[in-house]
Design a protein around this motif. Structure first.
Motif, PDB file in Angstrom:
ATOM      1  N   LYS A 191     -27.600 -69.887 -25.766  1.00 24.50           N
ATOM      2  CA  LYS A 191     -27.469 -70.720 -26.954  1.00 24.50           C
ATOM      3  C   LYS A 191     -26.855 -69.961 -28.130  1.00 24.50           C
ATOM      4  N   LEU A 192     -25.857 -69.184 -27.854  1.00 24.92           N
ATOM      5  CA  LEU A 192     -25.173 -68.463 -28.929  1.00 24.92           C
ATOM      6  C   LEU A 192     -24.219 -69.391 -29.666  1.00 24.92           C
ATOM      7  N   SER A 193     -24.173 -69.262 -30.964  1.00 20.67           N
ATOM      8  CA  SER A 193     -23.190 -70.021 -31.737  1.00 20.67           C
ATOM      9  C   SER A 193     -21.813 -69.419 -31.506  1.00 20.67           C
ATOM     10  N   PRO A 194     -20.760 -70.201 -31.703  1.00 19.19           N
ATOM     11  CA  PRO A 194     -19.398 -69.657 -31.534  1.00 19.19           C
ATOM     12  C   PRO A 194     -19.164 -68.409 -32.397  1.00 19.19           C
ATOM     13  N   GLU A 195     -19.695 -68.420 -33.610  1.00 18.36           N
ATOM     14  CA  GLU A 195     -19.507 -67.264 -34.497  1.00 18.36           C
ATOM     15  C   GLU A 195     -20.223 -66.030 -33.964  1.00 18.36           C
ATOM     16  N   ASP A 196     -21.475 -66.217 -33.488  1.00 20.45           N
ATOM     17  CA  ASP A 196     -22.224 -65.081 -32.945  1.00 20.45           C
ATOM     18  C   ASP A 196     -21.553 -64.535 -31.685  1.00 20.45           C
ATOM     19  N   LYS A 197     -21.056 -65.435 -30.863  1.00 19.98           N
ATOM     20  CA  LYS A 197     -20.400 -64.999 -29.630  1.00 19.98           C
ATOM     21  C   LYS A 197     -19.122 -64.223 -29.955  1.00 19.98           C
ATOM     22  N   SER A 198     -18.355 -64.712 -30.933  1.00 18.38           N
ATOM     23  CA  SER A 198     -17.123 -64.030 -31.327  1.00 18.38           C
ATOM     24  C   SER A 198     -17.417 -62.634 -31.877  1.00 18.38           C
ATOM     25  N   ASN A 199     -18.425 -62.553 -32.744  1.00 22.15           N
ATOM     26  CA  ASN A 199     -18.786 -61.247 -33.318  1.00 22.15           C
ATOM     27  C   ASN A 199     -19.245 -60.278 -32.234  1.00 22.15           C
ATOM     28  N   ALA A 200     -19.992 -60.781 -31.255  1.00 23.30           N
ATOM     29  CA  ALA A 200     -20.491 -59.928 -30.181  1.00 23.30           C
ATOM     30  C   ALA A 200     -19.351 -59.432 -29.290  1.00 23.30           C
ATOM     31  N   GLU A 201     -18.389 -60.293 -29.021  1.00 16.20           N
ATOM     32  CA  GLU A 201     -17.248 -59.878 -28.190  1.00 16.20           C
ATOM     33  C   GLU A 201     -16.398 -58.836 -28.916  1.00 16.20           C
ATOM     34  N   ILE A 202     -16.264 -58.993 -30.232  1.00 15.52           N
ATOM     35  CA  ILE A 202     -15.537 -57.978 -31.015  1.00 15.52           C
ATOM     36  C   ILE A 202     -16.262 -56.645 -30.935  1.00 15.52           C
ATOM     37  N   LEU A 203     -17.605 -56.668 -31.107  1.00 13.80           N
ATOM     38  CA  LEU A 203     -18.389 -55.433 -31.036  1.00 13.80           C
ATOM     39  C   LEU A 203     -18.281 -54.800 -29.653  1.00 13.80           C
ATOM     40  N   LYS A 204     -18.324 -55.626 -28.606  1.00 10.10           N
ATOM     41  CA  LYS A 204     -18.198 -55.080 -27.252  1.00 10.10           C
ATOM     42  C   LYS A 204     -16.849 -54.387 -27.067  1.00 10.10           C
ATOM     43  N   ASN A 205     -15.813 -54.985 -27.614  1.00 12.97           N
ATOM     44  CA  ASN A 205     -14.487 -54.375 -27.534  1.00 12.97           C
ATOM     45  C   ASN A 205     -14.459 -53.039 -28.279  1.00 12.97           C
ATOM     46  N   TYR A 206     -15.104 -53.001 -29.454  1.00  9.84           N
ATOM     47  CA  TYR A 206     -15.194 -51.741 -30.204  1.00  9.84           C
ATOM     48  C   TYR A 206     -15.898 -50.661 -29.378  1.00  9.84           C
ATOM     49  N   ILE A 207     -17.001 -51.061 -28.738  1.00 15.54           N
ATOM     50  CA  ILE A 207     -17.786 -50.093 -27.957  1.00 15.54           C
ATOM     51  C   ILE A 207     -16.951 -49.531 -26.809  1.00 15.54           C
ATOM     52  N   GLN A 208     -16.223 -50.394 -26.120  1.00  9.27           N
ATOM     53  CA  GLN A 208     -15.394 -49.937 -24.994  1.00  9.27           C
ATOM     54  C   GLN A 208     -14.258 -49.036 -25.476  1.00  9.27           C
ATOM     55  N   ASN A 209     -13.641 -49.383 -26.611  1.00  6.34           N
ATOM     56  CA  ASN A 209     -12.593 -48.513 -27.171  1.00  6.34           C
ATOM     57  C   ASN A 209     -13.166 -47.161 -27.578  1.00  6.34           C
ATOM     58  N   ALA A 210     -14.366 -47.203 -28.173  1.00  6.60           N
ATOM     59  CA  ALA A 210     -14.995 -45.965 -28.642  1.00  6.60           C
ATOM     60  C   ALA A 210     -15.296 -45.024 -27.478  1.00  6.60           C
ATOM     61  N   LYS A 211     -15.730 -45.574 -26.350  1.00  8.01           N
ATOM     62  CA  LYS A 211     -16.030 -44.735 -25.180  1.00  8.01           C
ATOM     63  C   LYS A 211     -14.782 -43.981 -24.724  1.00  8.01           C
TER      64      LYS A 211
END
Length: 728
Positions: A110-130
């Motif tokens: 039950k994630l809102s579109p905004e929460d899902k978008s923010n989470a996907e951005i953070l996941k991308n940051y984490i993968q780039n950081a690794k």
């Protein structure tokens, strides 16, 4: 929360802090909540809120992780706790843990579109950081330390290309107006507004920063860019009517600037424009804007300086640079082709990262970007990067743990594999040995036998100037005081393959037309106060001393004194010196040669003082009197002082002083391949109204000529003298 047993003042403070928190004013809410938490550490919700707010403070990332982990352990169903924990692990370089929690958060149904978008951005940051963290570059990042950084905020450093001057934005207790509310009225619970501060590097150390009073107001005033020569300073101001615009101020010398004026033309709009950078020739401005029609929130654009001195021809840099996210803080290097900027898109390892792109000179576009890597970039904000002309040093503001304040300025030893190629020309302008400020120095681009203005600057404090030249061209640098004083020299960067520096002094001297006259009669009954040398018939030793005074007359050195000798005897006699009455005390000294020397007038600290007294003694009738130099108790000849390095010609001394001062402002001096003083043979002295390279003009020489007045010339010498009048 159970607040029944709390003191009323604590409950009131809590309500006030939560209201600030809901309004997004975390900077004011945090210290209130942190203090309440210290007295009530068992309150889970309070622990969670303080932990979440700690993510906004680079100096509190460790605390944020601790409090959020404890909150999660106590209640794993707190709203968005998985997302907040992922952020905390990310900021603390625990990327596997961060990835685990962001995946758990994304698995929720039950994630809102905004929460899902923010989470996907953070996941991308984490993968780039690794990826980036696992392959660090050779860069070394150091906090610039005090006095630049304080416990308050310092950010957006801008520098002259020689790293001698830094201007930055400050926000803290020294801000003009102190704490204020949104109406700019004093308020102990208000905030500090931004001000502009300046510091100079003296003997390789930054001086105590000072506010630029002509720029700072009670509202927000932020430095955002400086032209490479340090003459133009760009300011961000928000007057409350627009969303923020770019202003420009001009250097007046002595760290003073004109009041800022809004940039003319089409750069400013009804949207936000908050950062910029200007090319070395002053003709292209790169800037960030939120205007409609871009690729994301903030995009980077460029503008061209039009003939009417306004900015126009606005062009978006395109999707190679701009993304659906924010791009900000462009910095165009003096080489004219290397662009640095910050972005939340591309392969950022978190929030803003710094990227570099190099222009395709065939069509003047940017086609690819590169993350400058870790450790310059971090999981937090890294922004407002500027680079020295040499490419050896970078400066930027970063939110890093263990800093002095919340935002600090850092210096980077870049160690980039690919460094910009350009030439820095520096020096100073003098007239009659006096430093000249606010004097125009014009650079002409020489192409196909024609000369067109490439850039213009003016001298600043101590008569100094800075010029940055790109590779691949031929230039003429010209300084004109007025119609009587003009000098230029040619610089070629056609074969330039690496960063280089050249130093040149423009030295102009007022020249009196020499007059040849016969030797005047000497009246031994009167003593002139200070007879000029050109009215006396000097012997060879006296003439030599006179010549030395021209270059070394005012030099003072510890242990060096001068006396005027009037006689010397191996066996002292009853020497009579009645004709020298009134010219000082007569003393005797005995040096290593065993001679007893009679001197008059005592010790003199400079050669010029001694020689002036020598002339009086000659005029009084002691024709063979001369200046005696004594260094640490031993007699030395003037030529010895030159060999010993005590005497250095004024021109050479000026060059050495300016070069030394330049090198002490930048630690890259050891890597400079060529630091060359341009010789007289490289100069091209021209008439101000003529700019054609192959034209020959006759100009008064810029160095002092020697008067022949009072000297009897033979026919050959007279012939040489006449030639010198025409072609000297």
């Amino acid at each position: 929360m159970k607040t029944k047993k709390w003191r009323k003042t604590e409950v009131d403070s809590l309500n006030e802090a939560l209201l600030l928190y809901d309004e997004g004013n975390t900077a004011l809410a945090y210290p209130i909540l942190e203090k309440i938490y210290e007295h009530h550490p068992k309150e889970t919700y309070l622990k969670y809120v303080v932990g979440k707010l700690s993510l906004t403070r680079s100096d509190k990332y460790n605390l944020a992780l601790k409090l959020l982990e404890e909150s999660y352990a106590a209640n794993p169903k707190i709203d968005k706790i998985e997302y907040d924990l992922a952020r905390a692990y990310h900021y603390n370089y625990m990327f596997d843990n961060a990835e685990e929690h962001i995946n758990k958060f994304l698995s929720q149904k039950k994630l809102s579109p905004e929460d899902k978008s923010n989470a996907e951005i953070l996941k991308n940051y984490i993968q780039n950081a690794k990826v980036l963290y696992s392959s660090p570059t050779q860069a070394k990042v150091s906090n610039l330390g005090k006095p630049i950084n304080t416990e308050w905020d310092e950010y957006v450093p801008v520098i002259t290309t020689d790293e001698a001057t830094m201007i930055f934005t400050y926000r803290g207790e020294k801000s003009k107006g102190g704490r204020q509310n949104a109406s700019l009225l004093p308020d102990p619970k208000g905030i500090f507004f931004e001000d502009v501060f300046i510091s100079e590097k003296i003997f390789n150390k930054w001086a105590e920063p000072k506010p630029i009073e002509t720029i700072n107001t009670n509202s927000h005033d932020a430095a955002i860019a400086m032209s490479p020569d340090g003459f133009m300073l760009f300011i961000y101001k928000d007057d409350g009517i627009t969303h923020g615009d770019i202003f420009v101020s001009y250097a007046l010398g002595n760290n003073e600037f004109t009041p800022p004026q809004k940039l003319k033309g089409l750069v400013n709009s009804y949207s936000w424009e908050g950062s910029c950078s200007i090319t070395a020739d002053g003709k292209t401005l790169y800037f960030s804007s939120e205007r409609p029609g871009g690729y994301g929130g903030k995009d980077i654009y460029k503008a061209t300086l039009l003939p009417d001195s306004t900015w126009g021809n606005i062009v978006n840099l395109g999707n190679a640079i701009n993304t659906p996210f924010d791009e900000d803080a462009p910095f165009i290097h003096p080489d004219g082709v290397t662009l640095y900027f910050s972005s939340k898109g591309h392969n950022s390892m978190g929030d803003y990262d710094i990227f570099v792109s190099r222009m395709d000179v065939s069509d003047s576009t940017f086609k690819s970007v590169e993350n400058v890597g870790y450790p310059i970039n971090t999981p937090a904000d890294d922004i407002y990067f500027v680079l020295s002309a040499s490419g050896e040093h970078g400066y930027y503001s970063s939110a890093r743990p263990n800093g002095i304040g919340l935002k600090d300025i850092y210096i980077i030893e870049t160690n980039f594999d690919k460094k910009p190629v350009s030439m820095l020309v520096y020096g100073a302008v003098f007239k009659d040995k006096k430093a000249m400020e606010n004097i125009p120095v014009v650079v002409y681009l020489i192409k196909d036998g024609k000369e067109n203005i490439y850039s213009q600057t003016k001298t600043k404090a101590k008569g100094k100037y800075l010029i940055n030249l790109p590779a691949g061209y031929e230039f003429k640098v010209e300084c004109r005081l007025d119609s009587n004083f003009s000098e230029s020299f040619v610089v070629s960067t056609k074969d330039l393959k690496e960063y280089k520096e050249k130093m040149h002094l423009f030295q102009f001297e007022t020249i009196a037309k020499p007059v040849v006259q016969s030797e005047p009669p000497v009246n031994t009954n009167t003593v002139a106060a200070t007879p000029p040398a050109n009215t006396l018939n000097l012997n060879p030793v006296q003439k030599e001393t006179y010549e030395y005074t021209k270059d070394y007359g005012n030099v003072k050195t510890e242990g060096l004194i001068f006396r005027v000798q009037i006689a010397a005897y191996k066996y002292p006699k009853n020497y009579s010196y009645a004709h020298l009455k009134g010219l000082g005390k007569v003393e005797t000294i005995q040096l290593e040669d065993g001679l007893t020397r009679f001197t008059i007038g005592g010790d003199f600290q400079t050669l010029d003082e001694a020689f002036q007294h020598n002339l009086k003694v000659i005029r009084a009738g002691q024709k063979d009197a001369f200046v005696l130099a004594i260094y640490k108790g031993k007699r030395v000849y003037l030529s010895d002082l030159v060999k010993m390095g005590i005497y250095v010609k004024k021109d050479e001394q000026l060059a050495k002083e300016i070069t030394k001062e330049h090198q002490t402002t930048t630690s890259v001096a050891a890597t400079i391949k060529e630091n060359k003083i341009i010789s007289t043979s490289e100069k091209n002295t021209t008439n101000p109204s003529e700019h054609t390279k192959d034209k020959t003009t006759v100009q008064p020489p810029s160095f002092q000529t020697i008067s022949t007045a009072g000297i009897s010339l033979n026919p050959f010498q007279e012939k040489i003298f006449k030639y010198s009048e025409q072609y000297g």
